[in-house]
Scaffold this motif. Sequence first.
Motif, mmCIF file in Angstrom:
data_model
loop_
_atom_site.group_PDB
_atom_site.id
_atom_site.type_symbol
_atom_site.label_atom_id
_atom_site.label_comp_id
_atom_site.label_asym_id
_atom_site.label_seq_id
_atom_site.Cartn_x
_atom_site.Cartn_y
_atom_site.Cartn_z
ATOM 1 N N ARG A 102 0.803 -1.223 0.000
ATOM 2 C CA ARG A 102 0.000 0.000 0.000
ATOM 3 C C ARG A 102 0.842 1.283 0.000
ATOM 4 O O ARG A 102 0.415 2.317 0.486
ATOM 5 C CB ARG A 102 -0.988 -0.003 1.171
ATOM 6 N N GLY A 103 2.071 1.185 -0.510
ATOM 7 C CA GLY A 103 2.899 2.375 -0.649
ATOM 8 C C GLY A 103 3.493 2.916 0.632
ATOM 9 O O GLY A 103 3.986 4.034 0.655
ATOM 10 N N ARG A 104 3.469 2.136 1.672
ATOM 11 C CA ARG A 104 4.060 2.593 2.930
ATOM 12 C C ARG A 104 5.582 2.599 2.811
ATOM 13 O O ARG A 104 6.186 1.655 2.321
ATOM 14 C CB ARG A 104 3.634 1.700 4.084
ATOM 15 N N ILE A 105 6.190 3.664 3.311
ATOM 16 C CA ILE A 105 7.639 3.829 3.251
ATOM 17 C C ILE A 105 8.219 3.496 4.616
ATOM 18 O O ILE A 105 7.778 4.029 5.635
ATOM 19 C CB ILE A 105 8.000 5.280 2.875
ATOM 20 N N TYR A 106 9.207 2.628 4.621
ATOM 21 C CA TYR A 106 9.902 2.260 5.850
ATOM 22 C C TYR A 106 11.331 2.789 5.752
ATOM 23 O O TYR A 106 12.012 2.548 4.756
ATOM 24 C CB TYR A 106 9.928 0.744 6.031
ATOM 25 N N ALA A 107 11.761 3.522 6.782
ATOM 26 C CA ALA A 107 13.101 4.091 6.779
ATOM 27 C C ALA A 107 13.794 3.766 8.095
ATOM 28 O O ALA A 107 13.244 4.011 9.177
ATOM 29 C CB ALA A 107 13.035 5.601 6.578
ATOM 30 N N ALA A 108 15.000 3.214 7.999
ATOM 31 C CA ALA A 108 15.782 2.887 9.192
ATOM 32 C C ALA A 108 16.428 4.156 9.736
ATOM 33 O O ALA A 108 17.001 4.942 8.991
ATOM 34 C CB ALA A 108 16.850 1.858 8.850
ATOM 35 N N ASP A 109 16.324 4.339 11.047
ATOM 36 C CA ASP A 109 16.874 5.503 11.735
ATOM 37 C C ASP A 109 18.036 5.039 12.607
ATOM 38 O O ASP A 109 17.845 4.399 13.642
ATOM 39 C CB ASP A 109 15.782 6.154 12.581
ATOM 40 N N ARG A 110 19.246 5.358 12.175
ATOM 41 C CA ARG A 110 20.455 4.895 12.847
ATOM 42 C C ARG A 110 20.645 5.521 14.233
ATOM 43 O O ARG A 110 21.129 4.871 15.152
ATOM 44 C CB ARG A 110 21.652 5.221 11.964
ATOM 45 N N CYS A 111 20.283 6.777 14.397
ATOM 46 C CA CYS A 111 20.493 7.461 15.688
ATOM 47 C C CYS A 111 19.510 7.027 16.758
ATOM 48 O O CYS A 111 19.849 6.970 17.934
ATOM 49 C CB CYS A 111 20.397 8.969 15.512
#
Length: 122
Positions: A102-111
């Motif tokens: 469904r177009g969901r964006i997943y982004a890893a946050d290193r901090c």
Amino acid sequence: SSPCAFTVSEGRVYVCDRENHRISVFSADDGAYRHCFSTFGDAPGCVRGPAGVAFAAGHVLVTEGVYGRRIQAFTPEGESRAILCPPGGKQPMLRGLCVGPRGRIYAADRCNDLIHLIQLRR
């Protein structure tokens, strides 16, 4: 140049070139160079050391590797359409990027040691 991530969509290969602060576009069929977009900066259409790239809802999504605080959505031709920032008060350092159902964006946050879920509106 310093290629560090790529995605393939609609017959094109989009490659993050971290050192030149741009996205290079090649033909998926024969590898021929087509064009590139972006340059160093903070304004719409500019990025600082792109580190991740994905394709969603007709947009090329790019995370920034130097400061990593935003995701920028471009048209396949390289026109900036939106700047997306993760919710929350802490400064993120986004690295990995993928698009789910469904177009969901997943982004890893290193901090902050977490995964952000961001919705791109069509």
